[in-house]
Motif scaffolding. Structure first.
Motif, PDB file in Angstrom:
ATOM      1  N   HIS A 262     -35.103  77.880  29.302  1.00  0.00           N
ATOM      2  CA  HIS A 262     -34.479  77.258  28.137  1.00  0.00           C
ATOM      3  C   HIS A 262     -35.448  76.374  27.377  1.00  0.00           C
TER       4      HIS A 262
ATOM      5  N   VAL B  12     -21.196  77.787  29.306  1.00  0.00           N
ATOM      6  CA  VAL B  12     -22.475  78.180  28.724  1.00  0.00           C
ATOM      7  C   VAL B  12     -23.404  78.702  29.819  1.00  0.00           C
TER       8      VAL B  12
ATOM      9  N   TRP C  12     -28.934  78.862  26.883  1.00  0.00           N
ATOM     10  CA  TRP C  12     -29.026  78.054  25.669  1.00  0.00           C
ATOM     11  C   TRP C  12     -30.459  77.961  25.177  1.00  0.00           C
TER      12      TRP C  12
ATOM     13  N   TYR D  78     -26.436  79.071  21.926  1.00  0.00           N
ATOM     14  CA  TYR D  78     -25.955  79.169  23.304  1.00  0.00           C
ATOM     15  C   TYR D  78     -25.206  80.486  23.482  1.00  0.00           C
TER      16      TYR D  78
ATOM     17  N   TRP E 166     -23.795  68.490  20.940  1.00  0.00           N
ATOM     18  CA  TRP E 166     -24.701  68.573  22.086  1.00  0.00           C
ATOM     19  C   TRP E 166     -25.631  67.375  22.052  1.00  0.00           C
TER      20      TRP E 166
END
Length: 659
Positions: free
Chosen positions: A329, A478, A481, A492, A579
């Motif tokens: 990620h 999720v 992401w 995501y 987020w």
């Protein structure tokens, strides 16, 4: 540690061999001179170099080989730790045996390269010969593969690049390794790979003078070695092909239940490749495992292959890769990917054509992507930001701070100060709590989750373990992401394969699992639905970026856990409200109150959701195994200190979301 487990042998009439021998070096022909019933004298814990007077403390065994054992050895004057290869004189009593050790020392001590195990020193006393080598705390690729079963393609690229770098140095020194295998690639504390074990290494000779002794590990021997045509650089390339195949699929390409059949497969270059392997990986393996040595690629050609150029290679792997699959990620691979994507979309015709030819993975209905001629700075993202400015003058502004890449002009303070975040928390954190509009839907969602989590933590008793009462549940969460907010936004993927992007202007767009339907949220709860093929003109560029996020995550990222996904059509679609990233974790808050926190260092996750009017907490551990509890159960029984600490950190992130 397999640094010692190799020996040259001359095959005779032996045809039978047990299955587990095929992956071990060819030491089964060696005769032991000593009486096996006679126990060797115990080695001293404190070892003194008679020449320098230095004292060392012998630690645990790292590995065993045909002639020797490898131990941790600590210099008592500096506390420096070495991997010490200790060879009893009794095991190398014959002249040719001692010559072999001396040749290995002479060859290895002259090597200096970042991807070669470093040779420090050697000495001997009355009982043993001691070779002090670089200590690699994370053992070898063989140990990693044993724990992992298979490796991901980005990891394989990461390791192969380093192997090729070390091997190229060896070949430039006119040295053949002759025993390349997973057990001879060692990993240090910072996840750097080091090529080691030079017990079979030899100088490269002219073709007519090449060594024709069969040596190495059966599963990695090349056809020309088996046919006694001699060793060349091409034999090391063949072994590298076997190594690549083994990392990707968890087994060597020519593995069978007996030695005779293995050798037949090798001579015929006959092996199977499952369809799960990517096209570029299959092509590279096939080229390295060409029956004719002249048809195999050079080391430079290997790293120029599409397998490397068309897939990202991590700059660094986390230590957790030694036992669990990585979660790619981090932004650097994403940046490289999207940089190429942007060049293709908004550059000249040549860039578009080149990128499309190289990528070759998008479906035909995505060809329109490459026909876009709009400048990214003039896309609908910026246009909508301007529109928000004029339409919402009556609402108090929310200043965006602390994040690069908002798609507005840097020199326009007025525009920057008046852009609204329709879906709150676009860039992870607001500048102050007063700007969070606590009476908004997002504030209500966050407050509800926060109250429940705080109440649980304040009243939960102390405990040493998880509650016994666990439950099965299914919900959306999720799994992947990508933070690319310095240009576009936060992307995501949900467990039902829906892909969402929270754009830098506060709008949200989801691509459903059918890869055709788009849901667009310009305001909370107000959804516009259209197909990718019939996207309104003002949304074309956002849809394009959404597709790139989807493609990138599909190709390069692994799922983050084992939770099943069952979509409840009676519930509203899940989309991201906010987020927030800290130096330790990522927080994500969704419209239905689902609250997820991913911890970077060990890839553990906490997910809180409301199901049937009851709050549930799911914990995904570092092995990606999930456990679900009712919050009411945790409130009554408590939980482990480790989970409590994560819950407290998650609550703090939720409370700080607008600070």
């Amino acid at each position: 540690m397999d640094i010692l487990r190799t020996i040259t042998y001359q095959p005779t009439g032996h045809n039978k061999m047990c299955e587990q021998t095929l992956n071990k070096p060819c030491e089964f022909r060696r005769k032991r001179s000593e009486d096996p019933t006679h126990a060797a004298p115990e080695m001293s814990r404190i070892i003194t170099d008679p020449t320098t007077g230095k004292c060392y403390c012998r630690g645990k065994v790292l590995g065993k080989g045909g002639f020797a054992k490898c131990y941790e050895l600590t210099d008592l004057s500096t506390n420096k730790v070495y991997a010490a290869k200790i060879i009893p004189h009794s095991r190398v009593a014959k002249p040719h045996q001692r010559e072999k050790i001396d040749r290995e020392i002479e060859l290895h001590r002259a090597l200096h390269h970042r991807h070669i195990v470093h040779f420090y020193h050697h000495f001997e006393d009355k009982e043993n010969i001691y070779i002090l080598l670089e200590y690699c705390s994370r053992r070898s690729l063989a140990h990693i593969l044993k724990a992992r079963k298979v490796l991901t393609e980005p990891e394989v690229r990461y390791y192969l690049r380093q192997i090729v770098s070390g091997l190229k140095y060896l070949h430039e020194q006119e040295i053949l390794h002759r025993d390349l295998k997973l057990g001879n690639f060692f990993i240090n504390d910072t996840m750097d790979l080091k090529v080691g074990d030079f017990g079979l290494a030899a100088k490269l000779e002219p073709l007519e003078n090449r060594r024709r002794t069969i040596c190495g590990t059966p599963n990695y021997l090349s056809p020309e070695v088996l046919n006694k045509q001699g060793h060349g650089c091409e034999s090391d390339v063949w072994a590298l092909g076997c190594v690549m195949y083994t990392m990707l699929l968890g087994r060597p390409p020519f593995e069978t239940t007996n030695l005779k059949e293995t050798y037949r497969c090798i001579r015929e270059a006959r092996y199977t490749v499952p369809s799960s392997l990517s096209v570029h990986a299959r092509q590279l393996v096939a080229s390295m495992l060409s029956k004719n040595p002249e048809d195999r690629p050079s080391l430079d050609e290997i790293v120029r292959h599409d397998f490397f150029t068309q897939g990202f290679t991590p700059e660094r792997l986390p230590p957790s890769c030694c036992h669990s699959a990585p979660d790619f990620h981090l932004s650097s691979p994403a940046k490289n990917f999207f940089k190429k994507a942007a060049a293709a979309l908004f550059g000249g015709k040549k860039e578009k054509a080149k990128y499309y030819d190289n990528l070759g993975k998008f479906a035909k209905d995505d060809e329109e992507i490459y026909k876009l001629r709009h400048d990214l700075k003039k896309t609908s993202i910026s246009q909508q930001s301007q529109k928000l400015k004029t339409e919402d003058e009556s609402k108090p502004p929310a200043t965006i701070e602390g994040k690069p890449g908002v798609l507005v002009k840097e020199n326009s303070q007025q525009i920057r100060d008046t852009i609204r975040m329709i879906v709150r928390g676009t860039l992870g954190s607001c500048s102050s709590s007063s700007e969070c509009l606590e009476d908004s839907t997002m504030g209500c969602v966050a407050d509800g989750v926060g109250r429940v989590l705080r109440g649980c933590l304040e009243s939960m008793p102390e405990a040493d373990a998880f509650p016994k009462e666990q439950m099965n549940s299914s919900f959306q969460w999720v799994t992947k992401w990508v933070d690319y907010s310095n240009k576009y936004g936060f992307g995501y993927q949900l467990s039902d394969h829906t892909v969402g992007v929270l754009f830098n202007n506060g709008t949200h767009m989801s691509l459903l699992s059918d890869k055709k339907t788009v849901h667009y949220y310009a305001e909370l709860g107000q959804c516009s639905v259209f197909s990718t093929a019939e996207a309104p003109e003002q949304f074309i560029n956002q849809v394009t970026i959404l597709k790139y996020f989807a493609h990138y995550m599909e190709e390069n990222l692994m799922d983050g856990g084992d939770l099943p996904s069952i979509m409840d059509k009676s519930k509203p679609r899940l989309y991201l409200l906010q987020w927030l990233k800290s130096d330790r974790a990522l927080m994500m808050l969704f419209n239905d109150g689902t609250f997820q926190v991913n911890f970077y260092h060990d890839h553990t996750k906490i997910i809180i959701c409301n199901q049937n009017e009851e709050y549930l907490l799911t914990y995904i551990n570092e092995d990606r195994i999930s456990t679900t509890f009712r919050l009411a159960t945790l409130l009554a029984s408590g939980c482990s200190v480790d989970l409590r600490n994560r819950m407290e950190y998650a609550l703090n992130m939720l409370l700080q979301r607008c600070n």
